[in-house]
Design an enzyme around this catalytic site. Structure first.
Site, PDB file in Angstrom:
ATOM      1  N   ARG A  96     -15.658 -11.239  23.198  1.00 46.75           N
ATOM      2  CA  ARG A  96     -14.897 -10.041  22.825  1.00 46.75           C
ATOM      3  C   ARG A  96     -15.834  -8.885  22.487  1.00 46.75           C
ATOM      4  NH1 ARG A  96     -11.965 -11.719  25.743  1.00 46.75           N
ATOM      5  NH2 ARG A  96     -10.113 -12.923  25.276  1.00 46.75           N
ATOM      6  N   GLU A  99     -17.024  -7.652  25.713  1.00 49.22           N
ATOM      7  CA  GLU A  99     -15.942  -6.866  26.315  1.00 49.22           C
ATOM      8  C   GLU A  99     -15.846  -5.480  25.666  1.00 49.22           C
ATOM      9  OE1 GLU A  99     -11.278  -7.605  27.381  1.00 49.22           O
ATOM     10  OE2 GLU A  99     -11.989  -8.290  25.421  1.00 49.22           O
ATOM     11  N   SER A 122     -30.781   3.079  16.902  1.00 48.27           N
ATOM     12  CA  SER A 122     -31.774   2.022  16.746  1.00 48.27           C
ATOM     13  C   SER A 122     -31.130   0.698  16.347  1.00 48.27           C
ATOM     14  CB  SER A 122     -32.791   2.420  15.669  1.00 48.27           C
ATOM     15  OG  SER A 122     -33.672   1.352  15.409  1.00 48.27           O
TER      16      SER A 122
END
Length: 155
Positions: A96, A99, A122
């Protein structure tokens, strides 16, 4: 976990396995371990998994808190090689996040660059926290990330 002979060097993977075993045996949470060594739970877990090097004083504490062999201390302070086993993760929770970056990564990049200029956030000068938010529709996972802005140099 393999048995080590005197000629074999302990690896980060060996120390990670020892930490996970000690954590399970002691019934500790990552929050509890992090508190004992004075670090955040996110960083503590990442370092315990071999993705960050422990500062020497924190390595000493981790060895003590988790009951690890003294040799583990030198392994914990080693700089890691950050590699992933899979190009696309298959664990549903990890997938997830993959995704999310796939769907919202270009959006995040565009918004960061509109606000800061041509650069990145960063992951070295970085903080992250994970908290639970009560919600009548179902509790929510809140992930907060804060990284120093690094502009690209022109030369």
């Amino acid at each position: 976990m393999k048995d080590l002979t005197m000629t074999e060097m302990m690896t980060k993977e060996d120390v990670t396995a020892m930490i996970l075993s000690a954590k399970k045996t002691a019934g500790l949470t990552w929050e509890q371990i992090a508190e004992k060594i004075g670090m955040s739970p996110v960083w503590t877990h990442s370092a315990a998994m071999g993705m960050n090097a422990f500062p020497a004083d924190k390595a000493k504490l981790m060895v003590s808190v988790m009951g690890l062999p003294q040799e583990a201390e030198s392994v914990l302070v080693e700089s890691p090689t950050k590699i992933w086993e899979q190009a696309v993760p298959t664990d549903p929770c990890i997938y997830r996040f993959y995704e999310i970056v796939g769907v919202y990564g270009p959006t995040l990049k565009a918004l960061i660059q509109e606000k800061f200029g041509d650069g990145i956030m960063s992951a070295i000068d970085f903080n992250m926290s994970v908290t639970r938010e009560e919600n009548p529709k179902g509790d929510r996972v809140k992930v907060e990330m804060s990284g120093k802005y690094l502009g690209y140099n022109s030369w």
